[in-house]
Design a protein around this motif. Sequence first.
Motif, mmCIF file in Angstrom:
data_model
loop_
_atom_site.group_PDB
_atom_site.id
_atom_site.type_symbol
_atom_site.label_atom_id
_atom_site.label_comp_id
_atom_site.label_asym_id
_atom_site.label_seq_id
_atom_site.Cartn_x
_atom_site.Cartn_y
_atom_site.Cartn_z
ATOM 1 N N ARG A 220 0.832 -1.190 -0.081
ATOM 2 C CA ARG A 220 -0.494 -0.192 0.066
ATOM 3 C C ARG A 220 0.660 1.296 -0.138
ATOM 4 N N GLY A 221 0.538 1.908 -1.104
ATOM 5 C CA GLY A 221 2.055 3.487 -1.146
ATOM 6 C C GLY A 221 2.788 3.011 -1.545
ATOM 7 N N PRO A 222 3.261 4.502 -2.195
ATOM 8 C CA PRO A 222 4.645 4.286 -2.842
ATOM 9 C C PRO A 222 5.984 3.856 -1.957
ATOM 10 N N ASN A 305 -2.296 6.666 2.196
ATOM 11 C CA ASN A 305 -0.785 6.436 1.995
ATOM 12 C C ASN A 305 0.029 7.933 1.813
ATOM 13 N N ASN A 306 1.289 7.344 2.000
ATOM 14 C CA ASN A 306 2.605 8.358 1.901
ATOM 15 C C ASN A 306 2.300 9.272 0.308
ATOM 16 N N ASP A 307 3.599 10.571 0.205
ATOM 17 C CA ASP A 307 2.792 10.443 -1.262
ATOM 18 C C ASP A 307 3.522 10.592 -1.761
ATOM 19 N N SER A 329 6.303 16.959 3.855
ATOM 20 C CA SER A 329 6.371 16.746 5.027
ATOM 21 C C SER A 329 5.787 15.185 5.083
ATOM 22 N N ASN A 330 5.242 14.728 3.990
ATOM 23 C CA ASN A 330 4.846 13.205 3.689
ATOM 24 C C ASN A 330 5.193 12.209 2.803
ATOM 25 N N PRO A 468 15.649 19.088 -5.079
ATOM 26 C CA PRO A 468 14.559 19.778 -5.322
ATOM 27 C C PRO A 468 13.176 19.075 -5.500
ATOM 28 N N PHE A 469 13.432 17.452 -5.383
ATOM 29 C CA PHE A 469 12.194 16.566 -5.357
ATOM 30 C C PHE A 469 11.766 15.607 -4.257
ATOM 31 N N GLY A 470 12.783 16.838 -3.463
ATOM 32 C CA GLY A 470 12.708 16.049 -2.107
ATOM 33 C C GLY A 470 13.652 14.795 -1.530
#
Length: 843
Positions: A220-222, A305-307, A329-330, A468-470
């Motif tokens: 579940r989630g990335p 889920n997380n982003d 933040s997520n 720049p993309f976290g």
Amino acid sequence: MQMRFLVAASTIAIGSVSLAGTASAQSTGSVDVEEAIVVTGARGEAAVNGIKAPETTKAKAVLTQELVARQNPGKAIFDTINIIPGVNFTSTDPYGAGGGNLRIRGFDGARISATFDGVQVNDSGNYALYTNQQLDSELIEQVNVNFGATDVDSPTASAAGGTVNYRTRLPKEELGAAVNYSRGTFDYNRVFGVIDTGVFTPFGTRAFISASNTTYKQFRGPGELNKAQYNARIYQPLGGGSDFVSLAANYNVNRNNFYRRVGLNDMRTLLGTATIPAAAGITPAAPLDLGKLTDAQQDTVFNFNNDADCSLPSGTGGPGRQSDASSCSNFYNTAINPSNTGNIRFNSRVDLSDKLTATLDASYQYALANGGGTSVFAESDANRSVTGVYNRQGTRIGAGTALGVDINKDGDLNDLVRLYFPSNTNTHRLGATASLRYEMSPENTIRLAYTWDRAKHRQTGEASRLDPFGNPISVFGGRGDEASGVKDAAGNILQKRDRLSYAILHQVAGEYVGKYFDDALTVQLGVRAPFFRRNLTNNCYTIAGSSNDAYCTSESAAVVASKYPAYGAPYAARKVAYSAVLPSAGFVYKFADSMNVFGSFSQGFSAPRTDNLYGFDGVKIQPTTLVQPERTNSFDLGARYTSRVVQAQATGWYISYKNRIISSQVLLDDGSTLNLDRNVGRVRSYGFDGSVAIRPVDFFSIYAFGSYTNAELKDDVLSATGTVLSPTKGKFVAETPKWQVGGRVQVDYDPVSVGAQVKYVGDRFLTDINDVIAPSYTTVDLDARFNLGKVNDKGGIYFQLNVINLFDKFYIGNLSTQPAASNNPQVEIGSPRTVIGSVHFEF
């Protein structure tokens, strides 16, 4: 036609020999002395295809490689023991690399001592158990569980709730190799290979070397989970008896994304207050039952889920203020758990005479890990109070020499920049357990043991840049990475903590084993005396009650004292010590060839965790009340029946538990919260564990188990003035199911073998005051194997199919418990149906 039998072992099962005949203890010395404890007579004959009742004085469970191999390859060994009564393990994902939570008779993993070939694997600072970093399942000879008790020489500071130990298999005596490849749901790929040298010297020396690699995506989630592991062992028998020396090594690398936990506040936002009321509307008298969620609501929670994407405004730079406060933040790729862990293990046994035997286990362990995470910093100290900025930034950016630092290099000090801000832990740990066993007569044996354990625990929290993309430039932040580390105006890397701990154990132990009435009665008496010392150095300023963050700054002591007078100054070599004398006793009485009764008493002890001692400095900041070590008195009384057709065991138990430590959340002046450790007083636990394995015919076996646990807090949490902080009196211990029931059925008719196992887990509370309930659940797993024949008259080829959560049931797995619903307890969702196919070659 060959027929084969396997039953899922439990408290009635004992493993094959690893270092000595029974090999169901922890250290080599405990294995050696257990030979004297095991009841004589039908031992060796009463078995169900090699699975035996562990005829020891303690309530104990042992599982062998035969059962481990039927689970999906690479599965965490702590998940495998989930079929033992009284044990509940909730795995974060179906494959085990994401970790999980362990409970035994109401005790969590940090209160259960876990060892690997006698080597302590609990974290030396917080006693946490990292189940995803353990040995590859193919190399595990057996795993054993002591319920509520320890072996007399257990090298632990945290065994209030018993022990789990697993042991590595011996290298094989013939040259050979094995390869296992698995492919499964969620893009699961795993390959494992091992080469055994066989005996390669005239002295009987033999060895193996192995490697594995595992990758898969989150269900579940990335995010992804990646694990690589390398193992080696060399074994040298000495003489023609049981003497030996052995040297083994393990190295494990994990690079994992965390699964997004779902908090009560998240559920309220997702589902509305009609489903998840405000905290004031959730009480012990009217608890929130998460089992009442509809299918649609369950889907909503599952898909939280997380982003998957992130774009940081500070990455573009330019005039004016760019703020990352509400961005990323997520983001999934900062919710990470990188770890590098390894150990070297030495084990030996030597007969010094026909009556005197010496054993030695020694080890070195290494760990480097963190749990990811980010914080937003204001480039100018003047903006430190802006919403979203790290609430303990203070004036450390300017460091007393400037107004701030241009973190994103855009020519101004206006920005709020998100930084990667992990808590790194680097551990170097040495340990040794030595013992001497003296056989005074065939009926009387004594043993003396000494244990030394020294963990150097370096904990830092260096900030570093994100792209720049976290994405983190380095997964370990600014630790040793000048290029990505973010510096203050004085040129020092920003940190959240900078401390050095030494966790030191000296322990002496003694043990007596006597046999009476023609060996019908075996008595065991023991005592261990651990002496713990914690040497603590904090290079930063202590913030009251904070055991994780500190105020690390380049500012002078005078500046800090004037700006932040409540902070405690840095200190070095502060000492905290704990000691105890812990007796134990037990017996086994055999009153018929197939029947025996047993009983044991054991005192347990768990010292306050090293990490939590940094919440005060002992000078300016004193705890409200000094946290005392936890103490337990554990009693077991049971009976066993063993024959070629039936093996069964039933145990009643009682545990008296005082000074139980919980963390209570308190609100600080700046609006942030901290967890403070407190003793909540007494806990009374009692229950019943039972299991039975039956083989009515050669090709069919059935196994069933059940456990009942009643664990009640006897006191409220009080302040120093006697005010009730948390009404815990009469409440059930959180995360503990009252009922667990399950079993396994297997049919073997060569070349096909099919097995299925089921487990029911009762309701669990998410909070200490029992105002939120995680519902009961039942899961079914399936395994099937098809043998394709042998290669060169040894080994063989087989295909194995495993299906986890066969009926695709939605359930709540891991719980992140809290004092009350208002403290936002969190949950992780159990994994859906998962299918794994494996091909095994051995030659």
